[in-house]
Scaffold this active site. Structure first.
Site, PDB file in Angstrom:
ATOM      1  N   GLY A  49       0.837  -1.200   0.000  1.00 25.68           N
ATOM      2  CA  GLY A  49       0.000   0.000   0.000  1.00 25.68           C
ATOM      3  C   GLY A  49       0.866   1.242   0.000  1.00 25.68           C
ATOM      4  O   GLY A  49       2.052   1.178   0.357  1.00 25.68           O
ATOM      5  N   GLN A  54       2.643   9.867   1.952  1.00 30.03           N
ATOM      6  CA  GLN A  54       4.010   9.346   1.980  1.00 30.03           C
ATOM      7  C   GLN A  54       4.867   9.879   0.837  1.00 30.03           C
ATOM      8  O   GLN A  54       6.094   9.827   0.901  1.00 30.03           O
ATOM      9  CB  GLN A  54       4.001   7.812   1.925  1.00 30.03           C
ATOM     10  CG  GLN A  54       3.411   7.181   3.175  1.00 30.03           C
ATOM     11  CD  GLN A  54       3.329   5.674   3.054  1.00 30.03           C
ATOM     12  OE1 GLN A  54       2.390   5.142   2.471  1.00 30.03           O
ATOM     13  NE2 GLN A  54       4.323   4.974   3.575  1.00 30.03           N
ATOM     14  N   CYS A  94       6.105  -0.364   7.508  1.00 28.93           N
ATOM     15  CA  CYS A  94       5.715   0.856   6.785  1.00 28.93           C
ATOM     16  C   CYS A  94       6.903   1.332   5.956  1.00 28.93           C
ATOM     17  O   CYS A  94       8.027   1.377   6.459  1.00 28.93           O
ATOM     18  CB  CYS A  94       5.298   1.941   7.775  1.00 28.93           C
ATOM     19  SG  CYS A  94       4.772   3.471   6.979  1.00 28.93           S
ATOM     20  N   LEU A  95       6.631   1.696   4.716  1.00 28.32           N
ATOM     21  CA  LEU A  95       7.703   2.178   3.845  1.00 28.32           C
ATOM     22  C   LEU A  95       8.306   3.485   4.365  1.00 28.32           C
ATOM     23  O   LEU A  95       9.434   3.819   4.014  1.00 28.32           O
ATOM     24  CB  LEU A  95       7.177   2.367   2.413  1.00 28.32           C
ATOM     25  CG  LEU A  95       6.710   1.067   1.732  1.00 28.32           C
ATOM     26  CD1 LEU A  95       6.033   1.385   0.398  1.00 28.32           C
ATOM     27  CD2 LEU A  95       7.872   0.105   1.535  1.00 28.32           C
ATOM     28  N   HIS A 136      -4.297   1.220   7.924  1.00 29.51           N
ATOM     29  CA  HIS A 136      -2.926   1.754   7.999  1.00 29.51           C
ATOM     30  C   HIS A 136      -2.793   2.982   7.085  1.00 29.51           C
ATOM     31  O   HIS A 136      -2.240   4.013   7.491  1.00 29.51           O
ATOM     32  CB  HIS A 136      -1.948   0.636   7.612  1.00 29.51           C
ATOM     33  CG  HIS A 136      -0.507   1.035   7.513  1.00 29.51           C
ATOM     34  ND1 HIS A 136       0.466   0.579   8.375  1.00 29.51           N
ATOM     35  CD2 HIS A 136       0.144   1.847   6.635  1.00 29.51           C
ATOM     36  CE1 HIS A 136       1.644   1.096   8.029  1.00 29.51           C
ATOM     37  NE2 HIS A 136       1.481   1.869   6.981  1.00 29.51           N
ATOM     38  N   GLU A 137      -3.308   2.867   5.860  1.00 28.42           N
ATOM     39  CA  GLU A 137      -3.199   3.994   4.906  1.00 28.42           C
ATOM     40  C   GLU A 137      -4.064   5.171   5.350  1.00 28.42           C
ATOM     41  O   GLU A 137      -3.668   6.334   5.195  1.00 28.42           O
ATOM     42  CB  GLU A 137      -3.594   3.569   3.490  1.00 28.42           C
ATOM     43  CG  GLU A 137      -2.867   2.366   2.907  1.00 28.42           C
ATOM     44  CD  GLU A 137      -1.362   2.414   3.047  1.00 28.42           C
ATOM     45  OE1 GLU A 137      -0.788   3.497   3.272  1.00 28.42           O
ATOM     46  OE2 GLU A 137      -0.746   1.335   2.945  1.00 28.42           O
ATOM     47  N   HIS A 140      -2.259   7.275   7.733  1.00 25.77           N
ATOM     48  CA  HIS A 140      -1.314   8.197   7.073  1.00 25.77           C
ATOM     49  C   HIS A 140      -2.025   9.494   6.670  1.00 25.77           C
ATOM     50  O   HIS A 140      -1.468  10.586   6.824  1.00 25.77           O
ATOM     51  CB  HIS A 140      -0.730   7.562   5.809  1.00 25.77           C
ATOM     52  CG  HIS A 140       0.436   6.653   6.043  1.00 25.77           C
ATOM     53  ND1 HIS A 140       1.619   7.077   6.613  1.00 25.77           N
ATOM     54  CD2 HIS A 140       0.623   5.339   5.751  1.00 25.77           C
ATOM     55  CE1 HIS A 140       2.474   6.066   6.671  1.00 25.77           C
ATOM     56  NE2 HIS A 140       1.890   4.992   6.155  1.00 25.77           N
TER      57      HIS A 140
END
Ligand code: GNR
Ligand code: NI
Length: 170
Positions: A49, A54, A94-95, A136-137, A140
């Site tokens: 994702g 991000q 997480c990226l 999760h997204e 963000h």
């Protein structure tokens, strides 16, 4: 297509609260190209994702593909959770917090309302990893990171570990 730089914790820009996408914007070439670039960035990372926040775009949308074959690209624009049930614990990464993994408790099942990449309103009931990823997204988009669920001490340790990894990489 282009790969986009991913912001990393503790970059303060990750704390920005994203604003809704206007429905007229969805069909524009600039927005559609941004979606393609976000998929390329996500697949290349690799990740399951990527929230616009991000890549320093503070608008409410994300791209997701939780399939094994990377053949199920999904776009969620202006997502809203309208119903949720149960709990699940998943070891998240997480990226924007590379190399760090921790258990997070989230809703097990969610019903999410959103626009797809054609600007069409959709409602979807999902569970499992897709439900984890959407939540999760969406965090963000509200400026929240999975490390915020950890204790302040653990979050400080994560910050130091990332700083050290960056020093060693430089
Ligand atoms: O690639 C990712 N994997 C992942 C694993 C468990 C829970 C959430 C995620 S999302 C993450 C990509 C990312 O940082 N999205 O914001
Ligand atoms: Ni993330």
């Amino acid at each position: 297509m282009a790969q986009l730089p991913i912001l990393e914790f503790p970059d303060p820009r990750l704390r920005t609260r994203a604003v809704p996408v206007t429905p007229e914007e969805v069909g524009t070439p600039a927005f559609q190209t941004l979606l393609d670039d976000m998929f390329e960035t996500m697949y290349d990372a690799p990740g399951i994702g990527l929230a616009a926040s991000q890549v320093d775009v503070h608008k409410r949308f994300m791209v997701i593909d939780v399939s094994e074959e990377k053949g199920d690209p999904r776009v969620f624009i202006n997502p809203e959770i309208v119903d949720k049930a149960g709990e699940q614990v998943y070891q998240e990464g997480c990226l924007s917090v590379p190399g760090i993994f921790a258990d997070v408790t989230r809703a097990d099942e969610i019903t999410v309302r959103f626009l797809d990449r054609t600007g069409t309103a959709q409602e979807l009931h999902v569970d499992g990893l897709l439900a984890v990823c959407i939540q999760h997204e969406m965090d963000h988009l509200d400026g929240k990171l999975f490390v915020d669920y950890l204790s302040p001490l653990k979050r400080e340790m994560v910050k130091k570990k990332l700083a050290k990894a960056r020093r060693n990489a430089a």
